[in-house]
Design a protein around this motif. Structure first.
Motif, PDB file in Angstrom:
ATOM      1  N   TYR A 220      37.389  39.951  33.321  1.00 51.85           N
ATOM      2  CA  TYR A 220      38.272  40.703  32.419  1.00 51.85           C
ATOM      3  C   TYR A 220      39.011  39.717  31.534  1.00 51.85           C
ATOM      4  N   HIS A 221      38.718  39.753  30.243  1.00 53.84           N
ATOM      5  CA  HIS A 221      39.484  38.914  29.314  1.00 53.84           C
ATOM      6  C   HIS A 221      39.354  39.475  27.910  1.00 53.84           C
ATOM      7  N   ALA A 222      40.195  38.978  27.027  1.00 55.94           N
ATOM      8  CA  ALA A 222      40.286  39.562  25.682  1.00 55.94           C
ATOM      9  C   ALA A 222      39.020  39.352  24.861  1.00 55.94           C
ATOM     10  N   GLY A 223      38.137  38.452  25.301  1.00 57.25           N
ATOM     11  CA  GLY A 223      36.918  38.214  24.543  1.00 57.25           C
ATOM     12  C   GLY A 223      35.826  39.238  24.815  1.00 57.25           C
ATOM     13  N   LEU A 224      35.994  40.045  25.837  1.00 57.02           N
ATOM     14  CA  LEU A 224      34.980  41.057  26.149  1.00 57.02           C
ATOM     15  C   LEU A 224      35.148  42.258  25.221  1.00 57.02           C
ATOM     16  N   PRO A 225      34.052  42.936  24.901  1.00 57.30           N
ATOM     17  CA  PRO A 225      34.207  44.162  24.099  1.00 57.30           C
ATOM     18  C   PRO A 225      35.133  45.128  24.844  1.00 57.30           C
ATOM     19  N   GLN A 226      35.929  45.849  24.078  1.00 55.14           N
ATOM     20  CA  GLN A 226      36.943  46.686  24.710  1.00 55.14           C
ATOM     21  C   GLN A 226      36.353  47.658  25.729  1.00 55.14           C
ATOM     22  N   GLU A 227      35.201  48.187  25.378  1.00 63.79           N
ATOM     23  CA  GLU A 227      34.559  49.173  26.252  1.00 63.79           C
ATOM     24  C   GLU A 227      34.251  48.559  27.619  1.00 63.79           C
ATOM     25  N   LYS A 228      33.719  47.339  27.562  1.00 63.55           N
ATOM     26  CA  LYS A 228      33.328  46.629  28.775  1.00 63.55           C
ATOM     27  C   LYS A 228      34.568  46.327  29.622  1.00 63.55           C
ATOM     28  N   ARG A 229      35.611  45.909  28.930  1.00 60.49           N
ATOM     29  CA  ARG A 229      36.848  45.550  29.616  1.00 60.49           C
ATOM     30  C   ARG A 229      37.405  46.756  30.354  1.00 60.49           C
ATOM     31  N   LYS A 230      37.384  47.868  29.636  1.00 60.77           N
ATOM     32  CA  LYS A 230      37.909  49.102  30.205  1.00 60.77           C
ATOM     33  C   LYS A 230      37.099  49.505  31.431  1.00 60.77           C
ATOM     34  N   GLN A 231      35.787  49.357  31.277  1.00 57.41           N
ATOM     35  CA  GLN A 231      34.896  49.734  32.361  1.00 57.41           C
ATOM     36  C   GLN A 231      35.153  48.884  33.608  1.00 57.41           C
ATOM     37  N   ASN A 232      35.281  47.572  33.406  1.00 56.91           N
ATOM     38  CA  ASN A 232      35.520  46.688  34.542  1.00 56.91           C
ATOM     39  C   ASN A 232      36.851  47.000  35.224  1.00 56.91           C
ATOM     40  N   GLN A 233      37.856  47.247  34.414  1.00 57.32           N
ATOM     41  CA  GLN A 233      39.164  47.565  34.979  1.00 57.32           C
ATOM     42  C   GLN A 233      39.090  48.867  35.786  1.00 57.32           C
ATOM     43  N   GLU A 234      38.349  49.822  35.224  1.00 58.70           N
ATOM     44  CA  GLU A 234      38.266  51.105  35.903  1.00 58.70           C
ATOM     45  C   GLU A 234      37.519  50.975  37.231  1.00 58.70           C
TER      46      GLU A 234
ATOM     47  N   ILE B 216      34.466  47.880  42.668  1.00 63.51           N
ATOM     48  CA  ILE B 216      34.286  46.443  42.871  1.00 63.51           C
ATOM     49  C   ILE B 216      35.528  45.944  43.603  1.00 63.51           C
ATOM     50  N   ASP B 217      35.394  44.762  44.231  1.00 66.07           N
ATOM     51  CA  ASP B 217      36.524  44.266  45.018  1.00 66.07           C
ATOM     52  C   ASP B 217      37.416  43.327  44.223  1.00 66.07           C
ATOM     53  N   VAL B 218      36.762  42.504  43.386  1.00 68.47           N
ATOM     54  CA  VAL B 218      37.521  41.413  42.779  1.00 68.47           C
ATOM     55  C   VAL B 218      37.425  41.467  41.266  1.00 68.47           C
ATOM     56  N   ILE B 219      38.546  41.268  40.613  1.00 70.97           N
ATOM     57  CA  ILE B 219      38.512  41.144  39.168  1.00 70.97           C
ATOM     58  C   ILE B 219      38.965  39.721  38.848  1.00 70.97           C
ATOM     59  N   CYS B 220      38.150  39.007  38.044  1.00 71.58           N
ATOM     60  CA  CYS B 220      38.519  37.662  37.625  1.00 71.58           C
ATOM     61  C   CYS B 220      39.064  37.803  36.218  1.00 71.58           C
ATOM     62  N   ALA B 221      40.272  37.344  35.987  1.00 73.02           N
ATOM     63  CA  ALA B 221      40.925  37.702  34.737  1.00 73.02           C
ATOM     64  C   ALA B 221      41.786  36.589  34.181  1.00 73.02           C
TER      65      ALA B 221
ATOM     66  N   LYS C 271      36.325  31.144  29.612  1.00 72.50           N
ATOM     67  CA  LYS C 271      35.113  30.520  30.139  1.00 72.50           C
ATOM     68  C   LYS C 271      35.191  30.433  31.664  1.00 72.50           C
ATOM     69  N   ASP C 272      36.342  30.019  32.155  1.00 73.54           N
ATOM     70  CA  ASP C 272      36.495  29.897  33.607  1.00 73.54           C
ATOM     71  C   ASP C 272      36.495  31.263  34.292  1.00 73.54           C
ATOM     72  N   VAL C 273      36.995  32.265  33.586  1.00 77.78           N
ATOM     73  CA  VAL C 273      36.947  33.621  34.139  1.00 77.78           C
ATOM     74  C   VAL C 273      35.488  34.019  34.360  1.00 77.78           C
ATOM     75  N   GLU C 274      34.671  33.794  33.320  1.00 77.00           N
ATOM     76  CA  GLU C 274      33.251  34.141  33.414  1.00 77.00           C
ATOM     77  C   GLU C 274      32.567  33.351  34.532  1.00 77.00           C
ATOM     78  N   LYS C 275      32.870  32.054  34.546  1.00 77.80           N
ATOM     79  CA  LYS C 275      32.240  31.178  35.528  1.00 77.80           C
ATOM     80  C   LYS C 275      32.584  31.624  36.948  1.00 77.80           C
ATOM     81  N   THR C 276      33.842  31.951  37.132  1.00 81.16           N
ATOM     82  CA  THR C 276      34.294  32.348  38.467  1.00 81.16           C
ATOM     83  C   THR C 276      33.630  33.659  38.884  1.00 81.16           C
ATOM     84  N   ALA C 277      33.596  34.618  37.951  1.00 80.08           N
ATOM     85  CA  ALA C 277      32.983  35.909  38.293  1.00 80.08           C
ATOM     86  C   ALA C 277      31.506  35.711  38.650  1.00 80.08           C
ATOM     87  N   ASP C 278      30.808  34.886  37.861  1.00 78.73           N
ATOM     88  CA  ASP C 278      29.389  34.638  38.148  1.00 78.73           C
ATOM     89  C   ASP C 278      29.202  33.986  39.510  1.00 78.73           C
TER      90      ASP C 278
END
Ligand code: ADP
Ligand code: ZN
Length: 617
Positions: free
Chosen positions: A270-284, A291-296, A251-258
């Motif tokens: 980036y967290h385990a609750g995101l669909p794998q595809e989305k997670r992969k995309q964000n990491q990539e 992007i500059d920052v990943i909140c994880a 929740k805090d990861v999402e809040k911080t990113a927003d």
């Protein structure tokens, strides 16, 4: 079977390796321990090497792969990274490939054909392949000359990333009794080391334990009050730089990113609750500088090879020094100055304690509590942060590293005895039955329902601290907890209770100091927006920043066109060196650190022409 003829499989270790180092990797000198490790490997000896992140482990098996006659197999649990690792090796002209579940059957077949034709010298394999029935037999036909085990601590139950599927590696020795095995890890504990050596059945291995000091990292701890605003302000000082923000909960990861997005910062979660595809995309996107920052959550990181992470922020207190060290270690892999910020509050400490208290296994509970205490001490005790980290790994350290908040004079020790006594007195006068928030209200002189109900406005200490903001009293409370002058009693709603140390302060037998950030930063803020000693590292040499930005753009364009992460083309450090040397022909381009023969041929023309254009040739 391929015929093995001259040169011999293993060398006598007396060869001069500097030529290959420059030709293939573009470097003039070895990093600490690399040469010794490589010589042992090409001499046919087993190796165990514990080196910190950024220590240059991959070169330790890639250079032997180039030199040795035959195939080197690298086993790595980081399947998601393999493609990038292979791309990176190929960029340096090493015939490399990977085989894991991400390949289609046809693609895998194509790789096997190349392997059997002897066209591949470096093969990355996932443990899951080795577990396949008969796979070791198949490998025998390839007559590998070296096994490199990456992230070897994943084999050990004592490590923090134990993966049962990694135990299959303990079969390598049985199937390949004569082939040298080189194990690498960034985990420093001696228990894990012994475990790895035993599990892999290494024979009289060369054991290398590098220093775990990361001189390029600057450590800073701040009192956490308005966490999102603090994180945003910190990132504002690092505009355009890449960084990771760790939060404990999804929740805090999402809040911080927003929150960061709403402030115009290019951030993704980036967290385990995101669909794998989305997670992969964000990491990539992070990996490719889009992007500059990943909140994880801490789920993020093992699989990251990105070299130019310039900062790591912990928005919540980590549970152990080991975890904190590994997470902050993801900054500055390229050896350039980077900053680590930890935001500390006693609320976090309490939350983790609460979880620990609920643990059932007594031994684990004890270990977790001990880990947490060390972590909390790290954040509060007035001792060089680096020294504390290194001592955790049993490594001796200087008292003053010059590059953490404690040593750089960026914070000061302030005598807060009078205020501490006010606070402690309020806790005692209210019967040691109330938690932080209420005690702060008493000292501050608040007029709450609870205060009136218990008639705490009638006690002597009520309102004696009204002249200072609540934030100040919170800091005092947190520091009293960190220094164990009071404890939060979980059994009675976290009521504050004085310890003997607390009584010493209350009765004037001992002074109480807090460490606090200097209100005004002294002049000389570093280029990255934080204070560093003037000559903290060789990388702070003067370079042309406009040219750097221009070359970074070129790198980004090429990377996007080729669909590879930018750092694979050239690291930030290499670009910076380019902006110092300003090469306008092949021979000067080759002088740049990180430029080998293959990169000169591939990228030299584009970069040289850009530099010439920039210089107005
Ligand atoms: P690790 O796997 O130990 O975290 P890497 O293998 O990713 O470290 O290396 C970290 C960085 O150091 C990479 O950018 C790599 O190219 C660079 N590097 C490795 N060896 C040398 C060297 N001898 N001189 C300069 N840079 C090096
Ligand atoms: Zn220090």
């Amino acid at each position: 079977m391929r015929l093995r003829v001259n040169p011999p499989l293993y060398y006598n270790g007396a060869m001069n390796l500097n030529k290959q180092l420059k030709e293939v990797f573009g470097y003039k000198n070895f990093k600490a321990n690399q040469e010794e490790i490589i010589k042992a490997i090409i001499g046919g000896r087993d190796v165990f090497a514990a080196m910190p992140t950024g220590g240059g482990k991959s070169l330790c098996y890639q250079l032997p792969a180039v030199i040795l006659e035959g195939l080197t197999i690298v086993v790595s649990p980081l399947v998601a990274l393999m493609k990038d690792q292979v791309d990176e090796a190929v960029e340096n002209g090493i015939p490399a490939a990977y085989i894991n579940s991400s390949l289609s059957a046809e693609e895998a077949q194509r790789e096997y054909s190349r392997l059997f034709r002897g066209e591949t010298k470096l093969l990355y394999l996932s443990p899951e392949r080795l577990s396949l029935e008969g796979y070791f037999e198949k490998l025998k036909d390839l007559s590998p000359v070296l096994f490199a085990v990456d992230e070897a601590h994943c084999m050990s139950e004592w490590g923090h990333d134990f993966r049962p599927d990694y135990l299959v590696l303990s079969k390598i020795r049985k199937h390949f009794p004569e082939t040298p095995i080189a194990a690498f890890t960034a985990t420093a504990t001696v228990t894990v080391q012994a475990d790895i050596i035993k599990l892999l059945r290494l024979k009289k291995p060369l054991i290398v334990r590098a220093s775990f000091n990361r001189p390029e990292l600057f450590y800073r701890v701040e009192q956490k009050d308005d966490v999102l605003a603090q994180i945003a302000a910190f990132i504002g000082d690092h505009e355009g730089q890449a960084g990771i923000v760790y939060r404990t909960s999804r929740k805090d990861v999402e809040k911080t990113a927003d929150y960061l997005k709403s402030r115009g910062i290019k951030a993704k979660p980036y967290h385990a609750g995101l669909p794998q595809e989305k997670r992969k995309q964000n990491q990539e996107q992070f990996n490719r500088d889009k992007i500059d920052v990943i909140c994880a959550t801490i789920a993020f990181g093992m699989g990251i090879n990105k070299q130019n992470v310039r900062f790591v922020v912990h928005g919540d207190l980590p549970r152990s020094i080991e975890g904190y060290y590994q997470e902050t270690g993801r900054a500055g892999r390229d050896g350039m100055d980077s900053e680590c910020l930890l935001l500390y509050s006693s609320g976090d400490l309490m939350k983790i304690r609460y979880h620990i208290d609920k643990m059932e296994n007594e031994a684990e509970k004890k270990k977790a509590a001990a880990n947490l205490n060390l972590m909390s001490a790290f954040a509060s005790v007035n001792v060089c942060r680096r020294k504390q980290l290194l001592e955790y790994f049993d490594e001796p350290a200087e008292n003053n590293c010059g590059s953490c908040d404690i040593c750089s004079g960026n914070i000061e020790k302030a005598d807060a005895t009078v205020d501490a006594r006010k606070f402690l007195s309020a806790a005692v006068r209210t019967g040691e039955r109330f938690g932080i928030v209420h005690i702060i209200d008493v000292v501050y002189g608040a007029d709450t329902e609870k205060i009136r109900k218990f008639r705490h406005n009638e006690i002597k200490t009520w309102g004696t601290g009204s002249g200072k903001p609540k934030k100040w009293w919170r800091a005092i409370a947190d520091d009293l907890i960190r220094q164990e002058a009071v404890i939060q009693d979980a059994e009675s709603y976290n009521a504050l209770k004085l310890t003997p140390a607390g009584r010493d302060i209350l009765f004037g037998r001992k002074p109480f100091y807090i460490i606090k950030k200097k209100d005004q930063l002294p002049s000389g803020r570093g280029e990255q927006g934080f204070l560093r000693p003037a000559d903290s590292s060789a990388t702070s040499a003067k370079y042309d920043k406009k040219m750097f930005a221009c070359l970074k753009d070129l790198r980004f364009e090429i990377a996007a066109a080729r669909k590879i992460p930018p750092y694979i083309i050239f690291s930030d450090k290499t670009l910076k060196d380019m902006c110092i040397i300003k090469p306008v022909d092949n021979s000067s381009f080759l002088r740049v650190s990180g430029v080998g023969e293959r990169k000169l041929a591939e990228y030299g023309p584009m970069f040289i022409s850009k530099i010439r254009e920039y210089l107005g040739y």
